[in-house]
Design a protein around this motif. Sequence first.
Motif, PDB file in Angstrom:
ATOM      1  N   ARG A 185       0.953  -1.273  -0.037  1.00 55.52           N
ATOM      2  CA  ARG A 185      -0.128  -0.081   0.075  1.00 55.52           C
ATOM      3  C   ARG A 185       1.026   1.293  -0.037  1.00 55.52           C
ATOM      4  NH1 ARG A 185      -4.785   0.336   4.046  1.00 55.52           N
ATOM      5  NH2 ARG A 185      -3.072   0.280   5.894  1.00 55.52           N
ATOM      6  N   PRO A 186       0.508   2.270  -0.983  1.00 58.85           N
ATOM      7  CA  PRO A 186      -0.766   2.690  -1.614  1.00 58.85           C
ATOM      8  C   PRO A 186      -0.550   1.678  -2.998  1.00 58.85           C
ATOM      9  CG  PRO A 186       0.658   4.516  -1.954  1.00 58.85           C
ATOM     10  CD  PRO A 186       1.339   3.555  -0.888  1.00 58.85           C
ATOM     11  N   ALA A 187       0.487   1.158  -3.250  1.00 56.31           N
ATOM     12  CA  ALA A 187       0.423   0.418  -4.608  1.00 56.31           C
ATOM     13  C   ALA A 187      -0.559  -0.755  -4.696  1.00 56.31           C
ATOM     14  CB  ALA A 187       1.798   0.100  -5.142  1.00 56.31           C
ATOM     15  N   GLU A 188      -0.940  -1.251  -5.615  1.00 60.02           N
ATOM     16  CA  GLU A 188      -1.816  -2.646  -5.787  1.00 60.02           C
ATOM     17  C   GLU A 188      -0.626  -3.592  -5.730  1.00 60.02           C
ATOM     18  OE1 GLU A 188      -4.300  -3.158  -8.806  1.00 60.02           O
ATOM     19  OE2 GLU A 188      -5.431  -1.249  -8.178  1.00 60.02           O
TER      20      GLU A 188
ATOM     21  N   ALA B 105       3.227  -2.084 -13.240  1.00 58.61           N
ATOM     22  CA  ALA B 105       2.207  -1.039 -14.084  1.00 58.61           C
ATOM     23  C   ALA B 105       2.851   0.330 -13.922  1.00 58.61           C
ATOM     24  CB  ALA B 105       0.808  -1.173 -13.439  1.00 58.61           C
ATOM     25  N   GLU B 106       2.482   1.054 -14.815  1.00 63.05           N
ATOM     26  CA  GLU B 106       2.981   2.411 -14.816  1.00 63.05           C
ATOM     27  C   GLU B 106       2.122   3.404 -13.632  1.00 63.05           C
ATOM     28  OE1 GLU B 106       2.812   4.725 -18.479  1.00 63.05           O
ATOM     29  OE2 GLU B 106       3.953   3.059 -19.610  1.00 63.05           O
ATOM     30  N   ARG B 107       1.275   3.029 -13.323  1.00 63.85           N
ATOM     31  CA  ARG B 107       0.215   3.759 -12.208  1.00 63.85           C
ATOM     32  C   ARG B 107       0.030   2.643 -11.140  1.00 63.85           C
ATOM     33  NH1 ARG B 107      -4.298   5.996 -14.600  1.00 63.85           N
ATOM     34  NH2 ARG B 107      -4.790   6.974 -12.833  1.00 63.85           N
ATOM     35  N   PRO B 108       0.808   2.141 -10.666  1.00 59.51           N
ATOM     36  CA  PRO B 108       0.500   0.942  -9.488  1.00 59.51           C
ATOM     37  C   PRO B 108      -0.572   1.009  -8.473  1.00 59.51           C
ATOM     38  CG  PRO B 108       2.768   1.889  -9.123  1.00 59.51           C
ATOM     39  CD  PRO B 108       2.328   2.681 -10.295  1.00 59.51           C
ATOM     40  N   GLU B 109      -0.914   2.443  -8.199  1.00 59.38           N
ATOM     41  CA  GLU B 109      -1.890   2.800  -7.405  1.00 59.38           C
ATOM     42  C   GLU B 109      -3.415   2.261  -7.651  1.00 59.38           C
ATOM     43  OE1 GLU B 109       0.178   4.825  -8.612  1.00 59.38           O
ATOM     44  OE2 GLU B 109       1.611   5.264  -6.991  1.00 59.38           O
ATOM     45  N   THR B 110      -3.516   2.216  -9.082  1.00 57.45           N
ATOM     46  CA  THR B 110      -4.685   1.824  -9.714  1.00 57.45           C
ATOM     47  C   THR B 110      -4.814   0.785 -10.724  1.00 57.45           C
ATOM     48  OG1 THR B 110      -4.591   3.529 -11.232  1.00 57.45           O
ATOM     49  CG2 THR B 110      -5.843   4.061  -9.358  1.00 57.45           C
ATOM     50  N   ARG B 111      -3.606   0.044 -11.010  1.00 52.25           N
ATOM     51  CA  ARG B 111      -3.539  -0.906 -12.048  1.00 52.25           C
ATOM     52  C   ARG B 111      -2.524  -2.241 -11.312  1.00 52.25           C
ATOM     53  NH1 ARG B 111      -5.421   0.644 -16.964  1.00 52.25           N
ATOM     54  NH2 ARG B 111      -7.259   2.137 -16.414  1.00 52.25           N
TER      55      ARG B 111
ATOM     56  N   HIS C  86      -7.119  -3.942  -3.962  1.00 49.26           N
ATOM     57  CA  HIS C  86      -7.437  -2.454  -4.184  1.00 49.26           C
ATOM     58  C   HIS C  86      -7.403  -1.710  -3.018  1.00 49.26           C
ATOM     59  CE1 HIS C  86     -10.577  -3.960  -7.585  1.00 49.26           C
ATOM     60  NE2 HIS C  86      -9.063  -4.064  -8.063  1.00 49.26           N
ATOM     61  N   PRO C  87      -6.293  -1.126  -2.962  1.00 50.12           N
ATOM     62  CA  PRO C  87      -5.882  -0.210  -1.705  1.00 50.12           C
ATOM     63  C   PRO C  87      -7.123   0.600  -1.279  1.00 50.12           C
ATOM     64  CG  PRO C  87      -3.882  -0.211  -3.123  1.00 50.12           C
ATOM     65  CD  PRO C  87      -5.191  -0.942  -4.029  1.00 50.12           C
ATOM     66  N   ARG C  88      -7.699   1.299  -2.346  1.00 45.37           N
ATOM     67  CA  ARG C  88      -8.729   2.244  -1.921  1.00 45.37           C
ATOM     68  C   ARG C  88     -10.178   1.954  -2.487  1.00 45.37           C
ATOM     69  NH1 ARG C  88      -5.960   8.071  -1.681  1.00 45.37           N
ATOM     70  NH2 ARG C  88      -7.794   8.252  -0.711  1.00 45.37           N
ATOM     71  N   SER C  89     -10.304   0.889  -3.160  1.00 48.93           N
ATOM     72  CA  SER C  89     -11.776   0.585  -3.577  1.00 48.93           C
ATOM     73  C   SER C  89     -12.069  -0.717  -3.095  1.00 48.93           C
ATOM     74  CB  SER C  89     -11.623   0.694  -5.362  1.00 48.93           C
ATOM     75  OG  SER C  89     -10.685  -0.003  -5.693  1.00 48.93           O
ATOM     76  N   SER C  90     -13.350  -1.057  -3.524  1.00 46.28           N
ATOM     77  CA  SER C  90     -13.997  -2.336  -3.016  1.00 46.28           C
ATOM     78  C   SER C  90     -13.351  -3.659  -3.603  1.00 46.28           C
ATOM     79  CB  SER C  90     -15.407  -2.471  -3.293  1.00 46.28           C
ATOM     80  OG  SER C  90     -15.891  -2.188  -4.568  1.00 46.28           O
ATOM     81  N   ALA C  91     -13.679  -4.799  -3.135  1.00 48.94           N
ATOM     82  CA  ALA C  91     -13.151  -6.021  -3.545  1.00 48.94           C
ATOM     83  C   ALA C  91     -13.928  -6.545  -4.752  1.00 48.94           C
ATOM     84  CB  ALA C  91     -13.046  -6.785  -2.406  1.00 48.94           C
ATOM     85  N   PHE C  92     -13.957  -5.926  -5.757  1.00 46.91           N
ATOM     86  CA  PHE C  92     -14.710  -6.099  -6.932  1.00 46.91           C
ATOM     87  C   PHE C  92     -14.011  -5.737  -8.241  1.00 46.91           C
ATOM     88  CE2 PHE C  92     -18.242  -6.287 -10.183  1.00 46.91           C
ATOM     89  CZ  PHE C  92     -19.236  -7.490  -9.576  1.00 46.91           C
TER      90      PHE C  92
ATOM     91  N   ALA D 121      -8.562 -19.801 -13.818  1.00 49.88           N
ATOM     92  CA  ALA D 121      -7.982 -19.486 -12.495  1.00 49.88           C
ATOM     93  C   ALA D 121      -9.169 -18.335 -11.817  1.00 49.88           C
ATOM     94  CB  ALA D 121      -6.809 -18.507 -12.597  1.00 49.88           C
ATOM     95  N   VAL D 122      -9.103 -18.483 -10.532  1.00 49.37           N
ATOM     96  CA  VAL D 122      -9.978 -17.703  -9.635  1.00 49.37           C
ATOM     97  C   VAL D 122      -9.260 -16.416  -9.327  1.00 49.37           C
ATOM     98  CG1 VAL D 122     -11.281 -17.603  -7.465  1.00 49.37           C
ATOM     99  CG2 VAL D 122     -11.178 -19.615  -8.714  1.00 49.37           C
ATOM    100  N   TYR D 123     -10.036 -15.184  -9.411  1.00 47.69           N
ATOM    101  CA  TYR D 123      -9.417 -13.915  -9.195  1.00 47.69           C
ATOM    102  C   TYR D 123      -9.763 -13.583  -7.805  1.00 47.69           C
ATOM    103  CZ  TYR D 123      -7.744 -13.712 -14.068  1.00 47.69           C
ATOM    104  OH  TYR D 123      -7.067 -14.004 -15.391  1.00 47.69           O
ATOM    105  N   PHE D 124      -8.868 -13.332  -7.107  1.00 46.13           N
ATOM    106  CA  PHE D 124      -9.152 -13.002  -5.687  1.00 46.13           C
ATOM    107  C   PHE D 124      -8.538 -11.347  -5.736  1.00 46.13           C
ATOM    108  CE2 PHE D 124      -9.149 -16.754  -2.936  1.00 46.13           C
ATOM    109  CZ  PHE D 124      -9.160 -17.635  -3.923  1.00 46.13           C
ATOM    110  N   ILE D 125      -9.433 -10.843  -5.081  1.00 44.28           N
ATOM    111  CA  ILE D 125      -9.293  -9.292  -4.662  1.00 44.28           C
ATOM    112  C   ILE D 125      -9.379  -8.874  -3.260  1.00 44.28           C
ATOM    113  CG2 ILE D 125      -9.891  -6.931  -5.306  1.00 44.28           C
ATOM    114  CD1 ILE D 125     -10.956  -8.062  -7.929  1.00 44.28           C
ATOM    115  N   ILE D 126      -8.274  -8.365  -2.854  1.00 41.98           N
ATOM    116  CA  ILE D 126      -8.337  -7.922  -1.567  1.00 41.98           C
ATOM    117  C   ILE D 126      -8.308  -6.283  -1.323  1.00 41.98           C
ATOM    118  CG2 ILE D 126      -6.845  -8.036   0.600  1.00 41.98           C
ATOM    119  CD1 ILE D 126      -5.752  -9.888  -2.398  1.00 41.98           C
ATOM    120  N   SER D 127      -9.558  -5.970  -0.936  1.00 41.85           N
ATOM    121  CA  SER D 127      -9.732  -4.457  -0.578  1.00 41.85           C
ATOM    122  C   SER D 127      -9.175  -4.114   0.790  1.00 41.85           C
ATOM    123  CB  SER D 127     -11.157  -4.467  -0.667  1.00 41.85           C
ATOM    124  OG  SER D 127     -11.518  -2.963  -0.085  1.00 41.85           O
TER     125      SER D 127
END
Length: 137
Positions: free
Chosen positions: A24-27, A49-55, A84-90, A104-110
Motif C-alpha cells: 500500500r498505496p500500490a496494488e 504497472a505505470e500507475r501501480p496505485e490503480t492498476r 484494491h488499496p482504495r476501492s472495493s473488492a470487486f 483461475a479464480v481472481y482474488f481481490i483484497i480490498s
Amino acid sequence: MSDKSIHITDAVKRAVEDHALRERPAECCGLLSGANGVITDLHPLRNEAERPETRYFASPADLFSAMRIIRDAGKRLLGIYHSHPRSSAFPSSSDVDMAFYPEAVYFIISLEPAVEMRAFRIEGAGIEEVTVSVVDG
Ligand SMILES: [Zn+2]
C-alpha cells in the motif's frame, strides 16, 4: 470448470493480506497454487504497472519463474490475486479486460474501509463470485 467455491489455507490468506498491506498505496499482485481445489502456496509478483496505485501488471520475469516453481512442485495454478488499496473488492473494468486465465479464480483484497478478500471467476465480460472457504494449514 464452474466450481462455486475454493479453499485456501489460513496461512496463505494471511500472507496475501500482509502482502497487500505492505505494498500500500500500490496494488500488489501474485499467484496462488495448490491441488484439488485447495490453495496452499502464494507467489508474490512485482507490480510493474505505470500507475501501480490503480492498476497491476505482473512482472513477466516473476510470472515465468512462479509458473515454473508451480509446475516443478507438481501443483496447479488455482488463483491470481491483487489488491484494491482504495476501492472495493470487486473486479474493475480493466481487471475484466486483463483476465487472461479463465481457469483461475481472481482474488481481490480490498484495504478500505477494512481488509476484505473476495474471489471471482471472470470469463469474457462475465463475473461470477466464488465462495472462499478458509481451512487450517
Ligand atoms: Zn483490480
